[in-house]
Design a protein around this motif. Structure first.
Motif, short mmCIF file in Angstrom:
data_model
loop_
_atom_site.label_atom_id
_atom_site.label_comp_id
_atom_site.label_asym_id
_atom_site.label_seq_id
_atom_site.Cartn_x
_atom_site.Cartn_y
_atom_site.Cartn_z
N ASN A 152 -16.62 -32.27 40.43
CA ASN A 152 -17.00 -30.90 40.79
C ASN A 152 -17.49 -30.09 39.60
OD1 ASN A 152 -16.14 -31.34 43.49
ND2 ASN A 152 -14.02 -30.95 42.87
N ILE A 153 -17.45 -30.67 38.40
CA ILE A 153 -17.90 -29.94 37.21
C ILE A 153 -19.42 -29.84 37.20
CG2 ILE A 153 -18.18 -30.11 34.70
CD1 ILE A 153 -15.38 -30.97 34.43
N THR A 154 -19.92 -28.64 37.00
CA THR A 154 -21.37 -28.43 36.92
C THR A 154 -21.85 -28.33 35.47
OG1 THR A 154 -21.07 -26.03 37.14
CG2 THR A 154 -21.45 -27.29 39.17
N THR A 155 -20.92 -28.15 34.54
CA THR A 155 -21.29 -28.10 33.13
C THR A 155 -21.91 -29.43 32.71
OG1 THR A 155 -19.37 -26.68 32.72
CG2 THR A 155 -20.42 -27.67 30.80
N PRO A 156 -23.04 -29.43 32.00
CA PRO A 156 -23.63 -30.68 31.52
C PRO A 156 -22.65 -31.47 30.65
CG PRO A 156 -25.20 -28.89 31.28
CD PRO A 156 -23.90 -28.27 31.67
N ILE A 157 -22.56 -32.76 30.90
CA ILE A 157 -21.71 -33.66 30.12
C ILE A 157 -22.58 -34.77 29.56
CG2 ILE A 157 -19.75 -35.24 30.14
CD1 ILE A 157 -18.68 -33.71 32.59
N ILE A 158 -22.53 -34.95 28.25
CA ILE A 158 -23.25 -36.06 27.63
C ILE A 158 -22.27 -36.89 26.81
CG2 ILE A 158 -25.43 -34.78 27.50
CD1 ILE A 158 -24.94 -34.57 24.44
N THR A 159 -22.61 -38.14 26.59
CA THR A 159 -21.83 -38.99 25.70
C THR A 159 -22.77 -39.80 24.83
OG1 THR A 159 -20.04 -40.61 25.56
CG2 THR A 159 -21.64 -40.92 27.31
N SER A 244 -21.43 -53.40 26.80
CA SER A 244 -21.64 -54.84 26.87
C SER A 244 -20.67 -55.63 26.01
CB SER A 244 -23.07 -55.17 26.44
OG SER A 244 -23.28 -54.79 25.08
N HIS A 245 -19.86 -54.94 25.19
CA HIS A 245 -19.01 -55.62 24.23
C HIS A 245 -17.97 -56.49 24.94
CE1 HIS A 245 -16.64 -56.39 20.67
NE2 HIS A 245 -17.50 -55.71 19.93
N PRO A 246 -17.82 -57.75 24.55
CA PRO A 246 -16.89 -58.64 25.25
C PRO A 246 -15.43 -58.36 24.99
CG PRO A 246 -17.82 -59.77 23.33
CD PRO A 246 -18.55 -58.46 23.46
N ALA A 247 -15.11 -57.58 23.93
CA ALA A 247 -13.71 -57.37 23.57
C ALA A 247 -13.21 -55.96 23.81
CB ALA A 247 -13.51 -57.73 22.09
N TYR A 248 -14.09 -55.00 24.07
CA TYR A 248 -13.68 -53.60 24.21
C TYR A 248 -14.01 -53.07 25.60
CZ TYR A 248 -13.75 -53.88 19.07
OH TYR A 248 -13.56 -54.24 17.76
N ALA A 249 -13.11 -52.23 26.12
CA ALA A 249 -13.31 -51.68 27.47
C ALA A 249 -13.46 -50.17 27.48
CB ALA A 249 -12.15 -52.08 28.37
N SER A 250 -13.40 -49.52 26.31
CA SER A 250 -13.39 -48.05 26.27
C SER A 250 -14.65 -47.43 26.86
CB SER A 250 -13.19 -47.57 24.83
OG SER A 250 -11.93 -47.96 24.35
N SER A 251 -15.82 -48.07 26.63
CA SER A 251 -17.05 -47.50 27.18
C SER A 251 -17.01 -47.46 28.70
CB SER A 251 -18.27 -48.31 26.71
OG SER A 251 -18.54 -48.06 25.36
N CYS A 252 -16.39 -48.47 29.31
CA CYS A 252 -16.24 -48.46 30.77
C CYS A 252 -15.45 -47.24 31.21
CB CYS A 252 -15.52 -49.73 31.23
SG CYS A 252 -16.29 -51.28 30.74
N ALA A 253 -14.34 -46.97 30.50
CA ALA A 253 -13.50 -45.83 30.85
C ALA A 253 -14.22 -44.51 30.62
CB ALA A 253 -12.20 -45.88 30.04
N ILE A 254 -15.05 -44.44 29.58
CA ILE A 254 -15.79 -43.21 29.30
C ILE A 254 -16.78 -42.92 30.41
CG2 ILE A 254 -17.53 -42.20 27.76
CD1 ILE A 254 -15.96 -43.51 25.43
N LEU A 255 -17.50 -43.94 30.85
CA LEU A 255 -18.46 -43.72 31.93
C LEU A 255 -17.77 -43.35 33.23
CD1 LEU A 255 -21.01 -46.57 31.16
CD2 LEU A 255 -21.45 -44.12 31.04
N LYS A 256 -16.61 -43.90 33.48
CA LYS A 256 -15.88 -43.59 34.71
C LYS A 256 -15.14 -42.24 34.61
CE LYS A 256 -15.01 -48.31 36.37
NZ LYS A 256 -15.45 -48.13 37.76
N GLY A 257 -14.50 -42.00 33.45
CA GLY A 257 -13.69 -40.80 33.32
C GLY A 257 -14.48 -39.55 33.00
N ALA A 258 -15.56 -39.69 32.22
CA ALA A 258 -16.35 -38.53 31.83
C ALA A 258 -17.47 -38.23 32.81
CB ALA A 258 -16.95 -38.74 30.44
N ARG A 259 -17.92 -39.25 33.54
CA ARG A 259 -19.05 -39.10 34.46
C ARG A 259 -20.22 -38.37 33.80
NH1 ARG A 259 -17.80 -41.85 39.48
NH2 ARG A 259 -15.69 -42.54 38.99
N PRO A 260 -20.68 -38.88 32.64
CA PRO A 260 -21.74 -38.16 31.91
C PRO A 260 -23.04 -38.12 32.69
CG PRO A 260 -21.45 -40.37 31.02
CD PRO A 260 -20.32 -40.15 32.00
N HIS A 261 -23.68 -36.97 32.63
CA HIS A 261 -24.97 -36.81 33.30
C HIS A 261 -26.09 -37.42 32.48
CE1 HIS A 261 -22.43 -33.22 34.48
NE2 HIS A 261 -22.58 -33.86 35.62
#
Length: 358
Positions: A152-159, A244-261
Motif C-alpha cells: 500500500n506504500i505509494t512512496t517510490p522505493i528503489i534498491t 543470481s548468486h548461488p550462496a546468498y539469498a539476501s537479494s531474494c528477500a530484498i525484492l520480496k520485502g522491499a517491493r522496489p519499484h
C-alpha cells in the motif's frame, strides 16, 4: 557529537574483505576516523590509497601507532574486516583485547558474536568498556513475518542490487542518497548490512543474521517504519549479494520485502569470477537484469560500475559500450558522478517530478 574511532583492517584495506573499512573511510557517518590499522600499507594516507583523495587519515602498522596518531584515545575500535568465514583469528582476538585494555569500546561487525564470548566479556568488564555486535539480531519474540502492508506504500522505493557481493552497492546507494538530498528531496535510507549500521543508519538491520523466514517481514517493517516516521519523497534500500548468486539469498528477500519499484544494478566489469567463490563465473549483465525484473516484477533503470582494476580510459569506454548495449544510463558514481542515475530516478517517478524542491 560524533564519536572517534580506529579501524582495524590488517592486510585487507582496499580489498573486498576490507569493505567495512573502505565504506567508513568514504563515509564515516557518525564517526571521526582517526587511523586505520594495516601494516601492509603502513605510512600511506587512507583516502589517497583508496580513491586518490587525500583525507589525512593515516594507515598505521599497529594499534600502538594508531593511538599515537589520535589526539586522544578514540571512543571505539572498529573491526573493519569482513572475511568470508566471518570468524576471528588469534591475532585479531589479541588486538581486540589490547584495544579494550587501552579503554576503547569494541564495534564488531562479524557473525561471531563477542558478547557470547566469556573471555571477551570478562575483559570488557575488567577494562570498563562495551562490546557491540552489529549483526546480533534482536530477541526472537520481536521478529515479524511479512504482512503485505508494503503493497500500500505509494512512496517510490528503489534498491541497488548487484552481480556479486562486495561490489559497491551500499557505496552507490549512499552517493545516490546524497545526490537526491542535494536536489532537495527528503530520503530514507534502509541499511541491510553491517557497514551502514555502523555509519549510523536510523533504519535497517543486518539481513544475513536472520533466518530466511523472517528476512522479508523484518525488511518490510523497517521500510514501513521509515515511511511513517520520515514521510520521505523516496526510500533507498541497500542491496546485498546478488540475485543470481548461488550462496546468498539476501537479494531474494530484498525484492520480496522491499517491493522496489525500480532497481539500480551495480557491476564490476573486470571480475571474471565471483569474489568469494572463484569456481563460479560472474553472471552476464543482461541475464541479471532479466532475472531481477522477472523475479521482482520491477524495472532496472540504470547500471553503475565498480571500477576495480580499471583505468579511467576503460571506465569511459565501458560506460559508452554498456549504454549502447543495454540502452540504460551508465556511470561510476565515484569516478564519473551520479547525475545520470539521479535523473533516471526522477524521470521514472512522477511524484518526484511533482515534488516541491527547494
Amino acid at each position: 557529537m560524533k564519536k572517534s574511532a580506529i579501524i582495524y583492517c590488517e592486510n585487507q584495506f582496499g580489498s573486498m574483505d576490507g569493505k567495512t573499512a573502505n565504506g567508513l573511510i568514504r563515509d564515516p557517518g557518525n564517526y571521526v576516523i582517526t587511523a586505520v590499522i594495516d601494516s601492509t600499507k603502513h605510512g600511506q594516507d587512507a583516502g589517497s590509497y583508496l580513491d586518490n583523495k587525500f583525507n589525512g587519515i593515516p594507515i598505521c602498522k599497529d594499534l600502538e601507532e594508531a593511538v599515537l596518531y589520535s589526539t586522544e584515545t578514540p571512543d571505539d575500535f572498529i573491526l573493519g574486516i569482513a572475511p568470508a568465514d566471518a570468524f576471528l583469528k588469534m591475532a585479531e582476538r589479541k588486538v581486540i583485547i589490547q584495544a579494550m585494555e587501552a579503554g576503547m569500546n569494541i564495534i564488531n561487525p562479524l557473525q561471531e558474536f563477542l558478547t557470547d564470548d566469556d573471555e571477551m566479556m570478562s575483559y570488557a568488564r575488567q577494562y570498563g568498556v562495551t562490546i557491540h555486535d552489529i549483526r546480533k539480531p534482536k530477541p526472537k519474540k520481536e521478529w515479524t513475518l511479512f504482512t503485505g502492508e508494503i503493497l500500500n506504500i505509494t512512496t517510490p522505493i528503489i534498491t541497488v542490487l548487484g552481480t556479486d557481493g562486495a561490489c559497491g552497492k551500499r557505496t552507490t546507494a549512499k552517493v545516490l542518497e546524497k545526490g537526491l538530498i542535494d536536489r532537495g528531496y527528503k530520503t530514507a535510507f534502509i541499511a541491510t548490512g553491517q557497514t551502514g549500521l555502523i555509519q549510523g543508519a536510523s533504519y535497517g538491520f543486518a539481513m544475513d543474521a536472520f533466518p530466511l523466514q523472517y528476512l522479508i517481514g523484518e525488511l518490510e517493517r523497517e521500510i514501513l517504519r521509515a515511511n511513517n516516521t520520515e514521510q520521505p519523497d523516496i526510500i533507498i534500500v541497500e542491496g546485498q549479494g546478488a540475485l543470481s548468486h548461488p550462496a546468498y539469498a539476501s537479494s531474494c528477500a530484498i525484492l520480496k520485502g522491499a517491493r522496489p519499484h525500480a532497481v539500480i544494478l551495480q557491476h564490476p566489469p573486470k571480475r571474471k569470477v565471483l569474489g568469494d567463490f572463484p569456481f563460479v563465473q560472474m553472471p552476464d549483465v543482461k541475464d541479471e537484469i532479466s532475472l531481477i525484473e522477472h523475479y521482482g516484477n520491477t524495472k532496472v533503470i540504470a547500471i553503475t560500475l565498480n571500477h576495480e582494476n580499471m583505468t579511467d580510459e576503460e571506465i569511459i569506454a565501458t560506460i559508452n559500450e554498456y549504454e549502447k548495449t543495454y540502452r540504460l544510463p551508465v556511470t561510476d558514481v565515484l569516478k564519473t558522478g551520479s547525475e545520470k542515475v539521479i535523473e533516471s530516478i526522477i524521470d521514472f517517478f512522477p511524484s518526484l517530478k511533482k515534488a516541491v524542491v527547494s
